[in-house]
Design a protein around this motif. Structure first.
Motif, PDB file in Angstrom:
ATOM      1  N   SER A 180      55.391  57.302  40.626  1.00 35.01           N
ATOM      2  CA  SER A 180      54.080  57.471  41.237  1.00 35.01           C
ATOM      3  C   SER A 180      54.146  58.681  42.165  1.00 35.01           C
ATOM      4  O   SER A 180      55.131  58.871  42.874  1.00 35.01           O
ATOM      5  N   THR A 181      53.101  59.497  42.121  1.00 35.56           N
ATOM      6  CA  THR A 181      53.036  60.669  42.995  1.00 35.56           C
ATOM      7  C   THR A 181      51.744  60.610  43.798  1.00 35.56           C
ATOM      8  O   THR A 181      50.730  61.181  43.412  1.00 35.56           O
ATOM      9  N   PRO A 182      51.778  59.902  44.925  1.00 26.98           N
ATOM     10  CA  PRO A 182      50.559  59.735  45.717  1.00 26.98           C
ATOM     11  C   PRO A 182      50.060  61.032  46.363  1.00 26.98           C
ATOM     12  O   PRO A 182      48.895  61.141  46.713  1.00 26.98           O
ATOM     13  N   ASP A 183      50.956  62.009  46.513  1.00 25.31           N
ATOM     14  CA  ASP A 183      50.572  63.311  47.046  1.00 25.31           C
ATOM     15  C   ASP A 183      51.593  64.349  46.571  1.00 25.31           C
ATOM     16  O   ASP A 183      52.562  64.012  45.908  1.00 25.31           O
ATOM     17  N   ASP A 184      51.390  65.610  46.902  1.00 24.15           N
ATOM     18  CA  ASP A 184      52.275  66.673  46.427  1.00 24.15           C
ATOM     19  C   ASP A 184      53.665  66.638  47.054  1.00 24.15           C
ATOM     20  O   ASP A 184      54.594  67.255  46.538  1.00 24.15           O
ATOM     21  N   ALA A 185      53.839  65.944  48.159  1.00 25.24           N
ATOM     22  CA  ALA A 185      55.110  65.953  48.879  1.00 25.24           C
ATOM     23  C   ALA A 185      55.944  64.694  48.667  1.00 25.24           C
ATOM     24  O   ALA A 185      57.053  64.601  49.181  1.00 25.24           O
ATOM     25  N   THR A 186      55.442  63.740  47.900  1.00 26.61           N
ATOM     26  CA  THR A 186      56.116  62.450  47.769  1.00 26.61           C
ATOM     27  C   THR A 186      56.200  62.010  46.312  1.00 26.61           C
ATOM     28  O   THR A 186      55.238  62.144  45.566  1.00 26.61           O
ATOM     29  N   ILE A 187      57.358  61.488  45.948  1.00 27.07           N
ATOM     30  CA  ILE A 187      57.549  60.860  44.647  1.00 27.07           C
ATOM     31  C   ILE A 187      58.096  59.465  44.911  1.00 27.07           C
ATOM     32  O   ILE A 187      59.023  59.295  45.701  1.00 27.07           O
ATOM     33  N   ARG A 188      57.510  58.475  44.256  1.00 27.05           N
ATOM     34  CA  ARG A 188      57.995  57.100  44.379  1.00 27.05           C
ATOM     35  C   ARG A 188      58.509  56.650  43.022  1.00 27.05           C
ATOM     36  O   ARG A 188      57.878  56.899  41.996  1.00 27.05           O
ATOM     37  N   LEU A 189      59.651  55.970  43.041  1.00 26.60           N
ATOM     38  CA  LEU A 189      60.269  55.453  41.820  1.00 26.60           C
ATOM     39  C   LEU A 189      60.505  53.964  41.972  1.00 26.60           C
ATOM     40  O   LEU A 189      60.840  53.492  43.057  1.00 26.60           O
ATOM     41  N   ARG A 190      60.322  53.231  40.889  1.00 27.44           N
ATOM     42  CA  ARG A 190      60.649  51.806  40.885  1.00 27.44           C
ATOM     43  C   ARG A 190      61.127  51.421  39.495  1.00 27.44           C
ATOM     44  O   ARG A 190      60.846  52.097  38.496  1.00 27.44           O
ATOM     45  N   THR A 214      61.559  56.253  47.704  1.00 29.59           N
ATOM     46  CA  THR A 214      60.660  57.357  48.028  1.00 29.59           C
ATOM     47  C   THR A 214      61.490  58.606  48.282  1.00 29.59           C
ATOM     48  O   THR A 214      62.471  58.573  49.021  1.00 29.59           O
ATOM     49  N   THR A 215      61.080  59.719  47.657  1.00 30.05           N
ATOM     50  CA  THR A 215      61.813  60.967  47.786  1.00 30.05           C
ATOM     51  C   THR A 215      60.838  62.137  47.719  1.00 30.05           C
ATOM     52  O   THR A 215      59.628  61.934  47.627  1.00 30.05           O
ATOM     53  N   THR A 216      61.382  63.332  47.750  1.00 34.94           N
ATOM     54  CA  THR A 216      60.565  64.541  47.619  1.00 34.94           C
ATOM     55  C   THR A 216      60.855  65.181  46.262  1.00 34.94           C
ATOM     56  O   THR A 216      61.912  64.938  45.672  1.00 34.94           O
ATOM     57  N   PRO A 217      59.968  66.018  45.767  1.00 30.47           N
ATOM     58  CA  PRO A 217      60.246  66.707  44.503  1.00 30.47           C
ATOM     59  C   PRO A 217      61.533  67.534  44.558  1.00 30.47           C
ATOM     60  O   PRO A 217      62.307  67.537  43.601  1.00 30.47           O
ATOM     61  N   THR A 218      61.803  68.191  45.662  1.00 26.91           N
ATOM     62  CA  THR A 218      63.004  69.014  45.795  1.00 26.91           C
ATOM     63  C   THR A 218      64.267  68.172  45.709  1.00 26.91           C
ATOM     64  O   THR A 218      65.223  68.519  45.008  1.00 26.91           O
ATOM     65  N   THR A 219      64.296  67.052  46.401  1.00 29.10           N
ATOM     66  CA  THR A 219      65.469  66.183  46.401  1.00 29.10           C
ATOM     67  C   THR A 219      65.678  65.543  45.034  1.00 29.10           C
ATOM     68  O   THR A 219      66.809  65.468  44.536  1.00 29.10           O
ATOM     69  N   LEU A 220      64.607  65.094  44.391  1.00 30.14           N
ATOM     70  CA  LEU A 220      64.732  64.499  43.061  1.00 30.14           C
ATOM     71  C   LEU A 220      65.220  65.536  42.059  1.00 30.14           C
ATOM     72  O   LEU A 220      66.068  65.244  41.218  1.00 30.14           O
ATOM     73  N   HIS A 221      64.725  66.742  42.151  1.00 32.68           N
ATOM     74  CA  HIS A 221      65.168  67.816  41.262  1.00 32.68           C
ATOM     75  C   HIS A 221      66.671  68.072  41.434  1.00 32.68           C
ATOM     76  O   HIS A 221      67.393  68.228  40.439  1.00 32.68           O
ATOM     77  N   ALA A 222      67.143  68.092  42.671  1.00 31.63           N
ATOM     78  CA  ALA A 222      68.571  68.291  42.928  1.00 31.63           C
ATOM     79  C   ALA A 222      69.406  67.150  42.346  1.00 31.63           C
ATOM     80  O   ALA A 222      70.481  67.389  41.780  1.00 31.63           O
ATOM     81  N   LEU A 223      68.932  65.918  42.461  1.00 31.80           N
ATOM     82  CA  LEU A 223      69.643  64.769  41.898  1.00 31.80           C
ATOM     83  C   LEU A 223      69.726  64.873  40.376  1.00 31.80           C
ATOM     84  O   LEU A 223      70.793  64.689  39.787  1.00 31.80           O
TER      85      LEU A 223
END
Length: 66
Positions: A22-32, A42-51
């Motif tokens: 789920s992406t409630p806004d441009d700065a947040t990504i939620r995973l379940r 809850t993470t950011t696009p930058t952090t998820l991309h790095a992972l």
């Protein structure tokens, strides 16, 4: 907690262990995960991309318990 629009990953099988995002806004990504939908990462696009980049490069292989 507000309701979020969840999308199932196209890589998830039809059975258990489906990943939802789920992406409630441009700065947040939620995973379940479908088996524990109340646990949300809850993470950011930058952090998820790095992972993802690290996993693809094999940098996390040492964490496997197999």
């Amino acid at each position: 907690m507000p309701t979020h629009l969840w999308q199932k990953s196209s890589y998830s099988a039809e059975a258990n262990a489906c990943l939802y995002v789920s992406t409630p806004d441009d700065a947040t990504i939620r995973l379940r995960e479908s088996d524990q939908p109340d646990t949300i990462l809850t993470t950011t696009p930058t952090t998820l991309h790095a992972l993802i980049r690290s996993a693809k490069a094999g940098q996390l292989d040492h964490l496997s318990t197999a």
